[in-house]
Design a protein around this motif. Structure first.
Motif, short mmCIF file in Angstrom:
data_model
loop_
_atom_site.label_atom_id
_atom_site.label_comp_id
_atom_site.label_asym_id
_atom_site.label_seq_id
_atom_site.Cartn_x
_atom_site.Cartn_y
_atom_site.Cartn_z
N LEU A 2 0.87 -1.17 0.00
CA LEU A 2 0.00 0.00 0.00
C LEU A 2 0.91 1.21 0.00
CD1 LEU A 2 -2.90 1.24 0.28
CD2 LEU A 2 -2.46 1.31 2.74
N ARG A 3 0.80 2.05 -1.04
CA ARG A 3 1.71 3.19 -1.21
C ARG A 3 0.90 4.48 -1.19
NH1 ARG A 3 6.58 1.12 -3.54
NH2 ARG A 3 7.13 3.20 -4.30
N SER A 4 1.42 5.49 -0.52
CA SER A 4 0.73 6.77 -0.35
C SER A 4 1.51 7.90 -1.03
CB SER A 4 0.59 7.08 1.14
OG SER A 4 0.20 8.41 1.36
N TYR A 5 0.77 8.75 -1.77
CA TYR A 5 1.34 9.89 -2.47
C TYR A 5 0.42 11.11 -2.28
CZ TYR A 5 3.71 6.12 -5.05
OH TYR A 5 4.42 5.01 -5.40
N GLY A 6 0.96 12.30 -2.51
CA GLY A 6 0.13 13.48 -2.57
C GLY A 6 -0.70 13.47 -3.86
N LEU A 7 -1.72 14.31 -3.92
CA LEU A 7 -2.56 14.37 -5.11
C LEU A 7 -1.84 15.14 -6.23
CD1 LEU A 7 -6.09 15.10 -3.61
CD2 LEU A 7 -5.15 12.91 -4.38
N PRO A 8 -2.01 14.71 -7.48
CA PRO A 8 -1.34 15.37 -8.60
C PRO A 8 -2.10 16.59 -9.09
CG PRO A 8 -2.54 13.45 -9.38
CD PRO A 8 -2.73 13.49 -7.90
N VAL A 9 -2.03 17.68 -8.36
CA VAL A 9 -2.72 18.90 -8.78
C VAL A 9 -1.72 20.07 -8.73
CG1 VAL A 9 -5.00 18.18 -8.04
CG2 VAL A 9 -3.50 19.32 -6.41
#
Length: 352
Positions: free
Chosen positions: A345-352
């Motif tokens: 399970l990998r977490s990233y910021g939103l691409p905006v």
């Protein structure tokens, strides 16, 4: 050189499990509840993706078909919808508070329970017996008494999914029969009676999500059709884009088989839509013209090229298609979550 600019997403955090996560359920305060493929395990994670607790809840998988997990928005209850029963548990998974036994679902069929936004009712679907229709039921979340029922579609043909809408009194119910067909229905509960309205304008489309404004939602094509934006609450087509236009100019992945939309589309914000392609790519579209603005490149995601026989290849003359190690893409608690073939399970910021 690719037409699409790249947006690199650094990895925030990751966890590796011994089985693939199949349901990732948001809880209050940024916490997450999860269950796994072919394992009777439920795990609770903190907002920082640290394990809070793990519980073995027996009987939660049958013939390698995983149960469907859901939880109330106040975190007070969780529900496990399995092949032969629906169980309501307390927040810590220590006690089964109520069980609804039913006939067996077929493989890969069924539906997760749905907790109404006010947490006063629980919605679920039971398989029809003896060729009778499947049945929608609504239960009081305090007494577990069934307060309403409604006949649905033919027995043992559909996987059902509930979707919250911006209207607290309206729920979408999606029914998909594999690759054959899919339907979207609108359901409401008034004075103890369920009303159901079919939405034929959404037939053979796959539900994405609502824009943060609540005025629009996006759907992916079930076949080769366009991506479509619908208004809410009118549920009218207000914009669409065919797949050739979305992928026009993509040069990073030359292959005999063209890339396409693979069922998963999301509003990231009111101005951006994220597509998960058949190859496992993440494309960011501009809402105004529904053209690709950029390709999102999450750290640690890798692609493998395959030939026509399904074997990995590095010879560009024999590449038929590609696959990334991404399995599922979700937007949960204002972050991008990916599950991968490595059980991560990998977490990233939103691409905006």
């Amino acid at each position: 050189m690719s037409q699409f600019p790249h947006i690199s997403l650094p990895l925030n955090s990751k966890l590796t499990f011994t089985a693939n996560p199949v349901n990732v359920v948001p809880l209050p305060e940024g916490e997450i509840l999860m269950n796994f493929a072919s394992q009777p395990l439920i795990t609770k994670l903190s907002a920082g993706l640290e394990i809070v607790w793990e519980k073995i809840i027996k009987g939660q998988h049958t013939n390698y078909v995983s149960s469907k997990l859901s939880a109330s928005s106040d975190g007070r209850l969780m529900a496990i919808a399995g092949m032969n029963d629906v169980r309501i548990l307390d927040a810590e998974g220590n006690a089964v508070l109520h069980t609804v036994n039913h006939g067996s679902w077929g493989w890969f069929l069924g539906a997760a329970c749905f907790f109404a936004r006010d947490n006063k009712t629980i919605w679920y679907v039971l398989p029809g017996d003896n060729n009778e229709t499947d049945e929608l039921q609504v239960m009081d979340a305090a007494t577990f008494e069934v307060i309403a029922t409604y006949p649905l579609l033919e027995s043992h043909q559909y996987t059902y999914a509930f979707h919250a809408t911006p209207d607290n009194n309206t729920i979408f119910l999606e029914a998909a029969a594999g690759q054959d067909r899919s339907f979207l229905m609108q359901v409401q509960l008034h004075d103890g009676t369920i009303s159901l309205t079919g939405l034929p304008q959404c037939t053979d489309m796959i539900m994405g999500n609502f824009a943060p404004s609540g005025k629009e939602f996006v759907m992916a094509p079930h076949y080769d059709g366009p991506l479509v934006i619908y208004s809410f609450p009118e549920i009218a087509r207000v914009a669409e884009q065919d797949q050739d236009a979305i992928f026009d100019g993509s040069k990073d992945f030359p292959a005999a088989e063209p890339d396409n939309i693979n069922y998963s589309v999301f509003f990231v914000d009111d101005n951006s839509i994220l597509i998960v392609s058949q190859f496992g790519r993440l494309l960011l579209l501009d809402r105004k013209d529904l053209r690709c603005r950029a390709e999102v490149m999450p750290e640690g995601i890798v692609f493998t090229a395959y030939n026509l026989d399904g074997n990995a290849t590095t010879n560009p003359d024999y590449i038929y298609d590609y696959s990334s190690n991404i399995i599922n893409v979700m937007i949960v608690h204002n972050q991008l979550l990916l599950t991968t073939g490595e059980g991560e399970l990998r977490s990233y910021g939103l691409p905006v």
